[in-house]
Write a protein that holds these residues in place. Structure first.
Motif, short mmCIF file in Angstrom:
data_model
loop_
_atom_site.label_atom_id
_atom_site.label_comp_id
_atom_site.label_asym_id
_atom_site.label_seq_id
_atom_site.Cartn_x
_atom_site.Cartn_y
_atom_site.Cartn_z
N HIS A 1 -1.22 -7.40 5.48
CA HIS A 1 -2.27 -8.32 5.95
C HIS A 1 -3.63 -7.64 5.88
N PHE A 2 -3.69 -6.41 6.36
CA PHE A 2 -4.94 -5.65 6.34
C PHE A 2 -5.43 -5.45 4.91
N LEU A 3 -4.54 -5.00 4.04
CA LEU A 3 -4.94 -4.70 2.66
C LEU A 3 -5.42 -5.95 1.94
N HIS A 4 -4.74 -7.07 2.14
CA HIS A 4 -5.16 -8.31 1.47
C HIS A 4 -6.55 -8.73 1.92
N HIS A 5 -6.75 -8.80 3.21
CA HIS A 5 -8.00 -9.37 3.73
C HIS A 5 -9.19 -8.43 3.56
N THR A 6 -8.96 -7.14 3.57
CA THR A 6 -10.10 -6.22 3.43
C THR A 6 -10.47 -5.97 1.97
N HIS A 7 -9.58 -6.30 1.05
CA HIS A 7 -9.86 -6.04 -0.37
C HIS A 7 -10.12 -7.31 -1.18
N LEU A 8 -10.47 -8.39 -0.51
CA LEU A 8 -10.84 -9.60 -1.26
C LEU A 8 -12.09 -9.36 -2.09
N ASN B 1 -4.38 4.99 -3.52
CA ASN B 1 -4.15 4.50 -2.17
C ASN B 1 -4.68 3.09 -1.97
N ALA B 2 -5.17 2.48 -3.01
CA ALA B 2 -5.66 1.10 -2.95
C ALA B 2 -4.51 0.14 -3.21
N PRO B 3 -4.63 -1.12 -2.80
CA PRO B 3 -3.58 -2.10 -3.10
C PRO B 3 -3.54 -2.48 -4.56
#
Length: 233
Positions: free
Chosen positions: A75-82, A115-117
């Motif tokens: 959830h964190f990775l999706h929303h912070t990397h939009l 370390n990025a999505p």
């Protein structure tokens, strides 16, 4: 992942293959802060302090949020990397990208280790036009062990990765801008290359070349020249 006897190149993404300090880091810091403020109900000042504390303690803000606040990593990775408009900001160096293309014609395998999505990495690689030069992408989603997230510089994750690739650590070369990641890789027996093109000049001068850095380069063209001495048939 197929077995091979030649060198395995592990390339970091941000500030190694492109100028993330300009393209993504300011916006990521902002999106991290907004996420923490919204989901933990903190002020901006409290959010900034928490983000900094977890970065210093764990090497990644996300790890602290998962361990202490029950945040779901996906959830964190999706929303912070939009990151709206990312494609317009990404820039690499044409000489580096050309050197990567030449290196891809040499024996060996090449992977992105970030370390990025994965979705973010795919967007950056698409803009740079170099995804086809790599045999695979190892993103943060691939760095789970025993139910826990273990991104770089976790030595256990790196050891598991080497086992999956079916090579000895001595056959691997990690190309990175981040010294703590190189230190962990060197401890396992990997060769390490410190890529400095996108680092501020003060960082380059201050650090010299630590003993755990095999080679220091400011362009991937230099990396290709050095490659001949470390690649094995």
């Amino acid at each position: 992942m197929k077995r091979a006897a030649t060198t395995v190149w592990l390339f970091d993404l941000d500030d190694t293959l492109h100028d993330a300090s300009s393209a993504t880091m300011p916006q990521l810091r902002e999106s991290f802060g907004q996420y923490i403020q919204q989901h933990l109900q903190l002020s901006r000042e409290e959010s900034d302090a928490l983000r900094s504390r977890y970065w210093q303690r764990y090497g990644a803000t996300l790890l602290g949020l998962v361990r202490h606040h029950g945040v779901q990593a996906a959830h964190f990775l999706h929303h912070t990397h939009l990151l709206p408009g990312l494609e317009q900001r990404v820039r690499g160096h044409r000489h580096d990208l050309a050197a990567l293309a030449r290196l891809s014609r040499r024996p060996g395998r090449r992977y992105i280790l970030t370390n990025a999505p994965a979705a973010y990495a795919a967007r950056v690689l698409d803009v740079l036009g170099i995804a086809h030069l790599f045999d695979g992408l190892v993103s943060i989603e691939d760095m789970h062990m025993f139910g826990q997230l273990r991104p770089k510089p976790d030595a256990r994750m790196l050891r598991r990765l080497v086992a999956r690739l079916r090579v000895a650590p001595s056959q691997c070369v990690l190309v990175e801008d981040t010294l703590v990641h190189q230190k962990a890789a060197h401890g396992l027996g990997m060769k390490t290359v410190w890529m400095q093109r996108w680092l501020p000049g003060t960082h380059r001068r201050h650090a010299g070349r630590p003993r755990y850095v095999t080679q220091r380069v400011r362009s991937l063209a230099r990396l290709r020249e050095w490659a001949g001495s470390v690649m094995t048939e």
